[in-house]
Write a protein that holds these residues in place. Structure first.
Motif, mmCIF file in Angstrom:
data_model
loop_
_atom_site.group_PDB
_atom_site.id
_atom_site.type_symbol
_atom_site.label_atom_id
_atom_site.label_comp_id
_atom_site.label_asym_id
_atom_site.label_seq_id
_atom_site.Cartn_x
_atom_site.Cartn_y
_atom_site.Cartn_z
ATOM 1 N N ARG A 50 0.788 -1.218 0.066
ATOM 2 C CA ARG A 50 0.015 0.039 -0.001
ATOM 3 C C ARG A 50 0.833 1.183 -0.096
ATOM 4 N NH1 ARG A 50 -5.102 -0.378 1.319
ATOM 5 N NH2 ARG A 50 -5.339 1.555 2.448
ATOM 6 N N THR A 51 1.444 1.561 -1.074
ATOM 7 C CA THR A 51 2.075 2.916 -1.411
ATOM 8 C C THR A 51 1.272 4.065 -1.082
ATOM 9 O OG1 THR A 51 1.900 2.863 -3.768
ATOM 10 C CG2 THR A 51 3.804 1.481 -2.804
ATOM 11 N N ALA A 52 2.068 5.234 -1.143
ATOM 12 C CA ALA A 52 1.121 6.301 -1.039
ATOM 13 C C ALA A 52 0.101 6.545 -2.038
ATOM 14 C CB ALA A 52 2.085 7.738 -1.079
ATOM 15 N N ARG A 53 0.439 6.123 -3.516
ATOM 16 C CA ARG A 53 -0.429 6.170 -4.488
ATOM 17 C C ARG A 53 -1.161 4.990 -4.941
ATOM 18 N NH1 ARG A 53 1.491 7.611 -10.905
ATOM 19 N NH2 ARG A 53 -0.322 6.941 -11.806
ATOM 20 N N ALA A 54 -0.603 3.818 -4.604
ATOM 21 C CA ALA A 54 -1.399 2.530 -4.852
ATOM 22 C C ALA A 54 -2.453 2.113 -3.957
ATOM 23 C CB ALA A 54 -0.400 1.563 -5.024
ATOM 24 N N GLY A 55 -2.189 2.508 -2.635
ATOM 25 C CA GLY A 55 -3.123 2.039 -1.596
ATOM 26 C C GLY A 55 -4.775 1.867 -2.018
ATOM 27 N N ARG A 56 -5.061 3.007 -1.906
ATOM 28 C CA ARG A 56 -6.624 3.305 -1.986
ATOM 29 C C ARG A 56 -7.142 2.590 -3.676
ATOM 30 N NH1 ARG A 56 -10.559 7.132 -3.428
ATOM 31 N NH2 ARG A 56 -12.474 7.047 -2.168
ATOM 32 N N ASN A 57 -6.476 3.216 -4.561
ATOM 33 C CA ASN A 57 -7.145 2.810 -5.582
ATOM 34 C C ASN A 57 -6.909 1.379 -5.978
ATOM 35 O OD1 ASN A 57 -7.823 5.261 -6.486
ATOM 36 N ND2 ASN A 57 -6.180 5.834 -7.835
ATOM 37 N N TYR A 58 -5.732 0.745 -5.543
ATOM 38 C CA TYR A 58 -5.346 -0.537 -5.816
ATOM 39 C C TYR A 58 -6.263 -1.421 -4.993
ATOM 40 C CZ TYR A 58 -2.995 -5.104 -5.290
ATOM 41 O OH TYR A 58 -2.742 -6.516 -5.122
ATOM 42 N N THR A 59 -6.952 -0.929 -3.796
ATOM 43 C CA THR A 59 -7.724 -1.765 -2.758
ATOM 44 C C THR A 59 -9.066 -1.824 -3.546
ATOM 45 O OG1 THR A 59 -6.439 -1.165 -0.983
ATOM 46 C CG2 THR A 59 -8.805 -2.056 -0.767
ATOM 47 N N LEU A 60 -9.641 -0.698 -3.980
ATOM 48 C CA LEU A 60 -10.798 -0.326 -4.611
ATOM 49 C C LEU A 60 -10.814 -1.311 -5.907
ATOM 50 C CD1 LEU A 60 -11.623 3.208 -4.192
ATOM 51 C CD2 LEU A 60 -12.860 1.320 -3.427
ATOM 52 N N LEU A 61 -9.866 -1.307 -6.690
ATOM 53 C CA LEU A 61 -9.874 -2.062 -7.906
ATOM 54 C C LEU A 61 -9.846 -3.765 -7.912
ATOM 55 C CD1 LEU A 61 -7.029 -0.049 -9.903
ATOM 56 C CD2 LEU A 61 -9.548 -0.060 -10.738
ATOM 57 N N THR A 62 -9.253 -3.826 -7.041
ATOM 58 C CA THR A 62 -8.959 -5.360 -6.634
ATOM 59 C C THR A 62 -10.433 -5.986 -5.801
ATOM 60 O OG1 THR A 62 -6.640 -5.248 -5.956
ATOM 61 C CG2 THR A 62 -8.063 -7.388 -5.095
ATOM 62 N N ALA A 63 -11.107 -5.101 -5.050
ATOM 63 C CA ALA A 63 -12.302 -5.599 -4.731
ATOM 64 C C ALA A 63 -13.386 -5.786 -5.786
ATOM 65 C CB ALA A 63 -12.813 -4.583 -3.499
ATOM 66 N N ALA A 64 -13.327 -4.547 -6.506
ATOM 67 C CA ALA A 64 -14.448 -4.542 -7.624
ATOM 68 C C ALA A 64 -14.228 -5.642 -8.597
ATOM 69 C CB ALA A 64 -14.288 -3.193 -8.532
ATOM 70 N N ALA A 65 -12.903 -5.961 -8.874
ATOM 71 C CA ALA A 65 -12.382 -7.163 -9.842
ATOM 72 C C ALA A 65 -13.087 -8.436 -9.239
ATOM 73 C CB ALA A 65 -11.144 -7.087 -10.073
ATOM 74 N N VAL A 66 -12.905 -8.611 -7.985
ATOM 75 C CA VAL A 66 -13.186 -9.911 -7.412
ATOM 76 C C VAL A 66 -14.690 -10.071 -7.364
ATOM 77 C CG1 VAL A 66 -13.456 -11.218 -5.009
ATOM 78 C CG2 VAL A 66 -11.219 -10.075 -5.774
ATOM 79 N N ILE A 67 -15.638 -8.992 -7.066
ATOM 80 C CA ILE A 67 -16.962 -8.746 -7.128
ATOM 81 C C ILE A 67 -17.594 -9.286 -8.310
ATOM 82 C CG2 ILE A 67 -18.985 -7.456 -6.845
ATOM 83 C CD1 ILE A 67 -17.696 -5.905 -4.771
ATOM 84 N N THR A 68 -16.932 -8.398 -9.431
ATOM 85 C CA THR A 68 -17.369 -8.957 -10.964
ATOM 86 C C THR A 68 -16.918 -10.514 -11.287
ATOM 87 O OG1 THR A 68 -15.582 -7.547 -11.653
ATOM 88 C CG2 THR A 68 -17.483 -6.606 -11.653
ATOM 89 N N GLY A 69 -15.947 -10.619 -10.733
ATOM 90 C CA GLY A 69 -15.530 -12.146 -11.206
ATOM 91 C C GLY A 69 -16.255 -13.093 -10.595
ATOM 92 N N LEU A 70 -16.769 -13.039 -9.406
ATOM 93 C CA LEU A 70 -17.799 -13.736 -8.833
ATOM 94 C C LEU A 70 -19.003 -13.840 -9.708
ATOM 95 C CD1 LEU A 70 -17.320 -13.113 -4.951
ATOM 96 C CD2 LEU A 70 -16.729 -15.398 -6.113
ATOM 97 N N GLY A 71 -19.625 -12.735 -10.086
ATOM 98 C CA GLY A 71 -20.662 -12.667 -10.855
ATOM 99 C C GLY A 71 -20.494 -13.200 -12.203
ATOM 100 N N ASN A 72 -19.620 -12.791 -12.906
ATOM 101 C CA ASN A 72 -19.382 -13.318 -14.356
ATOM 102 C C ASN A 72 -19.134 -14.732 -14.510
ATOM 103 O OD1 ASN A 72 -19.570 -10.742 -15.420
ATOM 104 N ND2 ASN A 72 -17.422 -10.464 -15.313
ATOM 105 N N SER A 73 -18.417 -15.480 -13.378
ATOM 106 C CA SER A 73 -18.062 -16.760 -13.773
ATOM 107 C C SER A 73 -19.460 -17.734 -13.698
ATOM 108 C CB SER A 73 -17.181 -17.257 -12.669
ATOM 109 O OG SER A 73 -16.068 -16.575 -12.757
ATOM 110 N N GLY A 74 -20.411 -17.125 -12.781
ATOM 111 C CA GLY A 74 -21.644 -17.927 -12.698
ATOM 112 C C GLY A 74 -22.441 -17.487 -13.960
ATOM 113 N N ALA A 75 -22.539 -16.273 -14.307
ATOM 114 C CA ALA A 75 -23.523 -15.974 -15.283
ATOM 115 C C ALA A 75 -22.999 -16.557 -16.703
ATOM 116 C CB ALA A 75 -23.378 -14.346 -15.386
ATOM 117 N N LEU A 76 -21.818 -17.012 -16.852
ATOM 118 C CA LEU A 76 -21.678 -17.414 -18.321
ATOM 119 C C LEU A 76 -22.195 -18.845 -18.426
ATOM 120 C CD1 LEU A 76 -17.624 -16.515 -18.754
ATOM 121 C CD2 LEU A 76 -19.520 -15.601 -20.013
ATOM 122 N N ILE A 77 -22.037 -19.519 -17.314
ATOM 123 C CA ILE A 77 -22.778 -20.822 -17.438
ATOM 124 C C ILE A 77 -24.446 -20.777 -17.325
ATOM 125 C CG2 ILE A 77 -23.143 -22.882 -15.771
ATOM 126 C CD1 ILE A 77 -20.401 -22.098 -14.440
ATOM 127 N N ALA A 78 -24.895 -19.456 -16.440
ATOM 128 C CA ALA A 78 -26.318 -19.331 -16.415
ATOM 129 C C ALA A 78 -26.980 -18.944 -17.868
ATOM 130 C CB ALA A 78 -26.702 -18.328 -15.506
#
Length: 426
Positions: free
Chosen positions: A2-30
């Motif tokens: 968590r560097t001065a520049r990366a910390g907040r943005n990096y955390t938000l990007l990772t959290a958002a990617a995990v959330i959409t990853g969970l949804g997308n994987s099931g949706a492709l099958i659905a």
């Protein structure tokens, strides 16, 4: 990390990617089960899947240019809004029993269009959110989160489809896009370098092409993966299920083998949080050779245990390549051109996949399945060996967050400055 520049943005990007990853994987099958539930057949399932892929191929380069001209987080939020709306309508039609094939094709095409604009912007934003020596570890953790979400999402999606039906899984995916878009709206752009407008959209596309063509390591690896991804997709999407059905005991062992690959990617990401190889591209490209193992295992065919081991090893080594590739891009490509380069990389990675999967059946009819699978393995090995002949691929090195050519004096450059050697996230 968590560097001065990366910390907040990096955390938000990772959290958002995990959330959409969970949804997308099931949706492709659905989506596939929704087509079947509406009375469609295998051809209709393929048509809906192709409807998502075609606009992705057509609009990727435009999406990359747009993401380098506009604030990337706004492009990402707009794309998430489009995906949320299209999946929401898709879900409503399926839940109410009113879904028709043309509607599902149209909505899948809208989803592919949104992803074409989202993917280059997202990769550019992730690359721009990290600085310093911890970049490799940050990219590894990001990819671990995405891969883990993909594995968990597919398992959860399959269970939910059986329990409540495909429409509700599509609705969950729409909600995931809404949540992820909201998180990305809070990204902090202060402190990031200003990106001056270029000479128009076509001018930006030409500039992005020059960025790729001027770096031998870049276009060499993109060309490599344009074929490698295609033959691997043909082997795993077409030949793998057939071999499993005829020789391995059906869908269950094939599912276990695919799960082993997913587990391998997570372990590979964990490895890269600790390992800091100096010659990043040489290490990454060497780790592509094991990608020939699953096709060879299917060609024999080997027992389920050996196939699971081959898939697991492939997952580990391919993740080492993926993290190394992101790090090379981060160090070598100017920040203002991240998205355009990413778009060319994405295009190279997926453009031949539909052709390869469509040609798999005719090739099997002409040469036989074992010969086709051995051919897939041979292409992986030959193309990877050819890429290792490029000096920049062998010589690109990392040193304290900077890139230097092995045997050459260190040259100080700002992060993201262009130089000799690197690659892209195929």
């Amino acid at each position: 990390m968590r560097t001065a520049r990366a910390g907040r943005n990096y955390t938000l990007l990772t959290a958002a990617a995990v959330i959409t990853g969970l949804g997308n994987s099931g949706a492709l099958i659905a989506a596939a089960f929704a087509v079947l539930a509406s009375g469609g057949d295998g051809t209709d399932v393929g048509l809906v899947a192709a409807a998502r892929t075609v606009p992705l191929v057509l609009f990727l380069l435009v999406g990359g240019a747009v993401a380098d001209r506009l604030p990337r987080h706004r492009v990402m939020v707009a794309a998430n809004a489009l995906n949320c709306a299209s999946q929401g309508v898709f879900a409503a039609l399926v839940i109410t029993g009113r879904a028709e094939l043309w509607q599902m094709v149209l909505l899948s095409a809208l989803g592919g269009t949104g992803h074409a604009f989202f993917a280059p912007a997202a990769e550019g934003m992730v690359l721009a959110s990290v600085r310093g020596e911890q970049a490799g570890r940050a990219f590894a953790v990001f990819r671990m989160g995405v891969n883990g979400a993909s594995i968990g999402g597919a398992a959860l999606g399959g269970a939910l489809i059986a329990a409540v039906g495909p429409g509700w899984v599509l609705a969950i995916d729409a909600a995931a896009f809404a949540v992820a878009g909201a998180l990305r709206a809070f990204l902090d752009l202060r402190g990031m370098s200003e990106r001056a407008p270029g000479g128009g959209l076509l001018g930006d596309l030409r500039d992005g092409w020059r960025e790729v063509a001027g770096r031998p390591w870049l276009w060499a690896v993109v060309l490599q993966f344009s074929v490698v991804n295609a033959v691997v997709a043909a082997a795993e999407a077409v030949y793998g299920p057939q071999v499993a059905e005829e020789h391995l005991g059906g869908a269950r062992p094939w599912g276990i083998a695919l799960a082993a690959y997913g587990a391998g990617t997570v372990l590979g990401g964990l490895l890269m949080t600790r390992w800091r190889p100096r010659r990043i591209l040489l290490t990454g490209v060497l780790c592509v050779f094991p990608l020939a193992l699953p096709s060879a295992a299917l060609a024999v065919p080997v027992s389920v245990g050996w196939l699971v081991a081959a898939m697991f090893m492939t997952g580990v080594t391919l993740e080492v390549f993926g993290v190394s590739w992101m790090l090379a891009l981060h160090q070598e490509v100017p920040e203002e051109k991240f998205s355009r380069v990413s778009a060319y990389d994405w295009l190279g990675s997926i453009a031949l996949v539909p052709l390869a999967t469509a040609a798999a059946g005719p090739v099997e009819g002409l040469a036989g399945r074992p010969a086709a699978l051995w051919g897939c393995s041979a292409l992986v090995v030959l193309l990877t060996a050819a890429v290792l002949c490029v000096p920049d691929v062998r010589n690109l090195a990392r040193r304290n967050g900077e890139v230097v050519a092995v045997g050459q004096p260190t040259v100080k450059e700002p992060s993201g400055g262009s130089g000799e050697g690197a690659a892209s996230l195929s």
